[in-house]
Design a protein around this motif. Structure first.
Motif, PDB file in Angstrom:
ATOM      1  N   ARG A 137       0.831  -1.207   0.000  1.00 56.17           N
ATOM      2  CA  ARG A 137       0.000   0.000   0.000  1.00 56.17           C
ATOM      3  C   ARG A 137       0.866   1.258   0.000  1.00 56.17           C
ATOM      4  O   ARG A 137       0.596   2.218  -0.728  1.00 56.17           O
ATOM      5  N   VAL A 138       1.933   1.262   0.788  1.00 53.71           N
ATOM      6  CA  VAL A 138       2.838   2.413   0.839  1.00 53.71           C
ATOM      7  C   VAL A 138       3.475   2.642  -0.526  1.00 53.71           C
ATOM      8  O   VAL A 138       3.541   3.784  -1.008  1.00 53.71           O
ATOM      9  N   VAL A 139       3.923   1.579  -1.175  1.00 53.77           N
ATOM     10  CA  VAL A 139       4.538   1.710  -2.500  1.00 53.77           C
ATOM     11  C   VAL A 139       3.522   2.278  -3.496  1.00 53.77           C
ATOM     12  O   VAL A 139       3.853   3.156  -4.309  1.00 53.77           O
ATOM     13  N   ASN A 140       2.297   1.803  -3.440  1.00 48.27           N
ATOM     14  CA  ASN A 140       1.264   2.314  -4.352  1.00 48.27           C
ATOM     15  C   ASN A 140       1.007   3.799  -4.119  1.00 48.27           C
ATOM     16  O   ASN A 140       0.902   4.581  -5.079  1.00 48.27           O
ATOM     17  N   VAL A 141       0.896   4.231  -2.860  1.00 48.30           N
ATOM     18  CA  VAL A 141       0.671   5.647  -2.551  1.00 48.30           C
ATOM     19  C   VAL A 141       1.850   6.473  -3.035  1.00 48.30           C
ATOM     20  O   VAL A 141       1.666   7.535  -3.658  1.00 48.30           O
ATOM     21  N   LEU A 142       3.061   6.022  -2.775  1.00 43.84           N
ATOM     22  CA  LEU A 142       4.242   6.769  -3.217  1.00 43.84           C
ATOM     23  C   LEU A 142       4.317   6.839  -4.737  1.00 43.84           C
ATOM     24  O   LEU A 142       4.733   7.865  -5.298  1.00 43.84           O
ATOM     25  N   THR A 143       3.922   5.793  -5.419  1.00 40.62           N
ATOM     26  CA  THR A 143       3.926   5.796  -6.888  1.00 40.62           C
ATOM     27  C   THR A 143       2.943   6.840  -7.415  1.00 40.62           C
ATOM     28  O   THR A 143       3.268   7.614  -8.332  1.00 40.62           O
ATOM     29  N   VAL A 144       1.740   6.876  -6.839  1.00 46.10           N
ATOM     30  CA  VAL A 144       0.736   7.872  -7.254  1.00 46.10           C
ATOM     31  C   VAL A 144       1.253   9.282  -6.972  1.00 46.10           C
ATOM     32  O   VAL A 144       1.166  10.172  -7.830  1.00 46.10           O
ATOM     33  N   GLU A 145       1.791   9.520  -5.795  1.00 45.90           N
ATOM     34  CA  GLU A 145       2.319  10.843  -5.448  1.00 45.90           C
ATOM     35  C   GLU A 145       3.460  11.232  -6.372  1.00 45.90           C
ATOM     36  O   GLU A 145       3.557  12.380  -6.812  1.00 45.90           O
ATOM     37  N   ASN A 146       4.332  10.308  -6.698  1.00 49.24           N
ATOM     38  CA  ASN A 146       5.450  10.576  -7.593  1.00 49.24           C
ATOM     39  C   ASN A 146       4.936  10.961  -8.980  1.00 49.24           C
ATOM     40  O   ASN A 146       5.431  11.927  -9.597  1.00 49.24           O
ATOM     41  N   ASP A 147       3.942  10.215  -9.477  1.00 49.82           N
ATOM     42  CA  ASP A 147       3.366  10.540 -10.789  1.00 49.82           C
ATOM     43  C   ASP A 147       2.741  11.936 -10.784  1.00 49.82           C
ATOM     44  O   ASP A 147       2.904  12.709 -11.740  1.00 49.82           O
ATOM     45  N   GLN A 148       2.034  12.272  -9.699  1.00 49.28           N
ATOM     46  CA  GLN A 148       1.412  13.598  -9.595  1.00 49.28           C
ATOM     47  C   GLN A 148       2.463  14.698  -9.566  1.00 49.28           C
ATOM     48  O   GLN A 148       2.303  15.740 -10.210  1.00 49.28           O
ATOM     49  N   LEU A 149       3.542  14.493  -8.839  1.00 44.00           N
ATOM     50  CA  LEU A 149       4.615  15.492  -8.776  1.00 44.00           C
ATOM     51  C   LEU A 149       5.284  15.665 -10.136  1.00 44.00           C
ATOM     52  O   LEU A 149       5.608  16.791 -10.540  1.00 44.00           O
ATOM     53  N   ARG A 150       5.476  14.602 -10.858  1.00 42.43           N
ATOM     54  CA  ARG A 150       6.101  14.691 -12.186  1.00 42.43           C
ATOM     55  C   ARG A 150       5.213  15.483 -13.149  1.00 42.43           C
ATOM     56  O   ARG A 150       5.709  16.223 -13.979  1.00 42.43           O
ATOM     57  N   GLU A 151       3.896  15.298 -13.018  1.00 39.07           N
ATOM     58  CA  GLU A 151       2.973  16.028 -13.886  1.00 39.07           C
ATOM     59  C   GLU A 151       2.989  17.524 -13.560  1.00 39.07           C
ATOM     60  O   GLU A 151       2.817  18.355 -14.435  1.00 39.07           O
ATOM     61  N   ARG A 152       3.171  17.889 -12.296  1.00 37.20           N
ATOM     62  CA  ARG A 152       3.132  19.294 -11.876  1.00 37.20           C
ATOM     63  C   ARG A 152       4.472  19.993 -12.019  1.00 37.20           C
ATOM     64  O   ARG A 152       4.555  21.215 -11.848  1.00 37.20           O
ATOM     65  N   MET A 153       5.527  19.316 -12.329  1.00 37.27           N
ATOM     66  CA  MET A 153       6.854  19.928 -12.398  1.00 37.27           C
ATOM     67  C   MET A 153       6.905  21.113 -13.355  1.00 37.27           C
ATOM     68  O   MET A 153       7.407  22.161 -12.990  1.00 37.27           O
ATOM     69  N   PRO A 154       6.420  21.042 -14.575  1.00 31.23           N
ATOM     70  CA  PRO A 154       6.481  22.208 -15.469  1.00 31.23           C
ATOM     71  C   PRO A 154       5.681  23.388 -14.916  1.00 31.23           C
ATOM     72  O   PRO A 154       6.071  24.537 -15.066  1.00 31.23           O
ATOM     73  N   GLU A 155       4.542  23.126 -14.263  1.00 28.65           N
ATOM     74  CA  GLU A 155       3.709  24.195 -13.709  1.00 28.65           C
ATOM     75  C   GLU A 155       4.429  24.932 -12.592  1.00 28.65           C
ATOM     76  O   GLU A 155       4.231  26.115 -12.385  1.00 28.65           O
ATOM     77  N   ALA A 156       5.268  24.268 -11.874  1.00 25.97           N
ATOM     78  CA  ALA A 156       5.942  24.875 -10.731  1.00 25.97           C
ATOM     79  C   ALA A 156       7.234  25.560 -11.147  1.00 25.97           C
ATOM     80  O   ALA A 156       7.951  26.087 -10.312  1.00 25.97           O
TER      81      ALA A 156
END
Length: 137
Positions: A103-122
């Motif tokens: 479960r921890v790995v799945n949550v971290l994977t989702v958070e990592n994907d979200q951060l990668r998507e927001r990188m250009p915006e930031a």
């Protein structure tokens, strides 16, 4: 030694062992001790005089005595059951740990994907690792 003499010797040895007065053995209520007490080879009891062997075991059980070999096997079985119970408990514990970690790995994977998507915006630039030829050039 003829068979009747041999059988009489085995019966006499049986009586001595059951009475607790061995002459030729350690006095244990086992077939090995009975053979020693009767001064015959063990296979004589286990192959030629099976009825006397069975009679001896029946008399030993009737006295409420558990042969050493059976007692040792029962102790070993009890110890093995305890170890199995402990191992099953540890397995269940580890399975729970694995589920939690998944479960921890799945949550971290989702958070990592979200951060990668927001990188250009930031305004964060993604740095790509340089190759050796670029670093030397």
């Amino acid at each position: 030694m003829n068979e009747e003499t041999e059988r009489a010797g085995i019966r006499a040895a049986m009586d001595r062992l059951l009475a607790g007065i061995p002459l030729h053995s350690d006095g244990a209520l086992t077939i090995v001790s009975l053979a020693e007490e009767a001064q015959v080879k063990r296979h004589v009891l286990t192959h030629r005089h099976v009825d006397l062997k069975d009679e001896f075991y029946a008399k030993v059980r009737a006295r409420g005595h558990v042969p050493d070999s059976e007692r040792k096997l029962r102790e070993e079985l009890a110890q093995t059951k305890r170890r199995l119970e402990e191992a099953n408990g540890r397995i269940a514990e580890l399975e729970g740990d694995v589920e939690g970690l998944a479960r921890v790995v799945n949550v971290l994977t989702v958070e990592n994907d979200q951060l990668r998507e927001r990188m250009p915006e930031a305004g964060v630039l993604r740095l790509l690792p340089s190759t050796r030829s670029e670093a030397q050039g």
